[in-house]
Design an enzyme around this catalytic site. Sequence first.
Site, PDB file in Angstrom:
ATOM      1  N   ARG A  66       5.153   0.382   4.149  1.00  0.00           N
ATOM      2  CA  ARG A  66       4.068   0.534   3.180  1.00  0.00           C
ATOM      3  C   ARG A  66       4.464   0.378   1.431  1.00  0.00           C
ATOM      4  NH1 ARG A  66      -0.886   2.320   4.793  1.00  0.00           N
ATOM      5  NH2 ARG A  66      -1.597   3.391   2.899  1.00  0.00           N
ATOM      6  N   ASN A  99      -1.656   7.391  -4.285  1.00  0.00           N
ATOM      7  CA  ASN A  99      -1.731   5.858  -3.661  1.00  0.00           C
ATOM      8  C   ASN A  99      -3.071   5.450  -4.398  1.00  0.00           C
ATOM      9  OD1 ASN A  99      -2.035   3.510  -1.785  1.00  0.00           O
ATOM     10  ND2 ASN A  99      -3.014   4.468  -0.312  1.00  0.00           N
ATOM     11  N   GLY A 131       1.082  -1.004   0.524  1.00  0.00           N
ATOM     12  CA  GLY A 131      -0.416   0.015   0.006  1.00  0.00           C
ATOM     13  C   GLY A 131       0.772   0.902  -0.129  1.00  0.00           C
ATOM     14  N   CYS A 132       1.391   1.893  -0.867  1.00  0.00           N
ATOM     15  CA  CYS A 132       2.297   3.107  -0.954  1.00  0.00           C
ATOM     16  C   CYS A 132       1.547   3.755   0.467  1.00  0.00           C
ATOM     17  CB  CYS A 132       1.382   4.194  -2.498  1.00  0.00           C
ATOM     18  SG  CYS A 132       1.682   2.797  -3.889  1.00  0.00           S
ATOM     19  N   GLY A 133       2.681   4.395   0.463  1.00  0.00           N
ATOM     20  CA  GLY A 133       2.140   5.719   1.562  1.00  0.00           C
ATOM     21  C   GLY A 133       3.043   7.356   1.229  1.00  0.00           C
TER      22      GLY A 133
END
Lengths: 249, 367
Positions: free
Chosen positions: B44, B212, B15-17
């Site tokens: 992340r 994201n 999950g990108c941050g």
Amino acid sequence: MGNSITIDAQGMHYKILNQKIHDALGSGRTDIQLSHVNGQRYIADALKNDISITIDGVPGNDLGIFMNGPVITVNNNAQDAVGNTMNGGKIIVKGMAGDVCGYGMRGGKLFILKDAGYRVGIHMKGYKNLNPTIVIGGNAGDFLAEYMAGGVIVVLRMFGRQNGNSSTGDYLGAGMHGGTVYLRGKSDRKKIGKGVEVTELSDADRGLLKGIINEYADDLGLDAGSILSEPFEKLIPLSTRPYAKMYTY
Amino acid sequence: MGIKSSTPYGKDFGGCGLAGIIDRSGKPVAGSMIVASLTSMKDRGNGLGSGYAVYGAYPDFKDSFGVHVMYNDAAAREPVEHLLKTKLQLRHAEPIPVKKIHAVPDPPEFWRYFVDPPPEAADEGEDAVDDLIVNIVMDINERIDNAYVISSGKNLAVFKGVGHPDAMAEFFRMQDYAGYLLLGHTRFPTNTPGWWGGAHPFTILDWSIVHNGEISSYGTNKRYVEMFGYKCTLLTDTEVVAYLLDLLIRKKGLSLAAAATVLAPPFWKDIQDMAPPKKDYYTALRMAYGNASLNGPFAILMGFDNGILGLNDRIKLRPLIVGKKGDLVAIASEESAIREVIPQPDDVWAPKAGEPIIVTLKEDKKQ
């Protein structure tokens, strides 16, 4: 007090922190205080012990995931997915909480003082004596109780950023096929998912709700009487199989 | 043994941050602050892309366009520099200082150029000059092999590449920079390559985007911006959002709030229930700019010369939290990333789905 221990989580990676919690349990501690927590994930992951954990700081995502026993008190806000798939025990959040809290929750209690995010209680389920319970003192975001299959969610709209009769979010109970949502005040019918019925509380409902609110108020230092002074609405699914015909015809 | 992990704890989720920090008073915020905030969310990402935007990075050249170029092959430098020299006035050129570290093997080359428009273009006004810069950026990205423009704004520095946020910060010497607005992103690529040009931020002129999520409408959005001369060349969906914002705000003249509404419009069922002036407004935006709306889950931060915009998709499928203390405002994927740098915020809240959070400097930079 001999059973108490404080773990300073300052700058600590979550794997180390959880290992330290396991070590503390191994040496017989039953009261664990975590200080300087900031964003560590999976705290108390899958713990089954009858212990208490108190957290100072903001714990990371998936607090109490798969947990089955401990009582966790967070003296601050919490992030996303608190109580993810938890099976037993209790999590008390003395602030707000993020999205997807109580995801797939199967037992235990999750008490949030202020607002909760989106998709809280999604896929929550109950079974026999397991009746997972979420109480939100403020407001909830959209998709509360989506696909709910069992358990109880209570929304008070009293202690959040915007209270009163402000909306509990859109698509409330969309796809719900079990369980109960109790809403303090009036619901906005336009924002309730299809297949959800709004009814009055029976005496049995009132008894159940009173028990839940007394415990919630006790844990969070609130006045149960003033919480229960307003009428609640009860939201239940019209069908236990709302999509029964979706794939078969 | 499999792929070596750059953290001692392995790598098991994603999950990108994203993180952004602005000092509304315009005072420079140390680059190390955004690095600390972003690095707190290292888990992340997966080390396949991180980056930073620093607004206010080049006070000595603040009125020139700062063009950062990435070269996958040193031979690409000559045609790029030739283009810059013939189409623009090149005031200064230098390699971007980097620190060689083990965590960043085989990096591309990075150069920065400070350029001014030729006098005849400057006479045609600001918009014509901006168009010229956009065309040159598109030209380099599309036609010159192994050269990619990383940023092209005024007083704006963007650094990005393949690595974790702390590694990228060390490599690009983020400790040497400060700015009134800082953005950061750590990436967990899901459906496009994790390469140097695919790290965030994506930029054009003064716009920079960190994201994201996934832009499911990428094809529609890409074809739409292509009609206006933008070329998507960086193999990642987020790129198109930077061009959409330039198109909607600079070219079409939409306000920030209106542009945000175009990206994440209200549902028709909600527009139906609105009273006439509001209903007409939202209907018009959806009708006119349907091809610019973003489908799919997203949380984005957009930097611009005067501030920051944070926005979620309209059913909030990605996290976004805002915190503030005095003039300092931070927006991030996690509250802990805000508290990492603002331990005791005055206020913290989660914006609603589709609700733009716009934070501007107290005094407009352009005044």
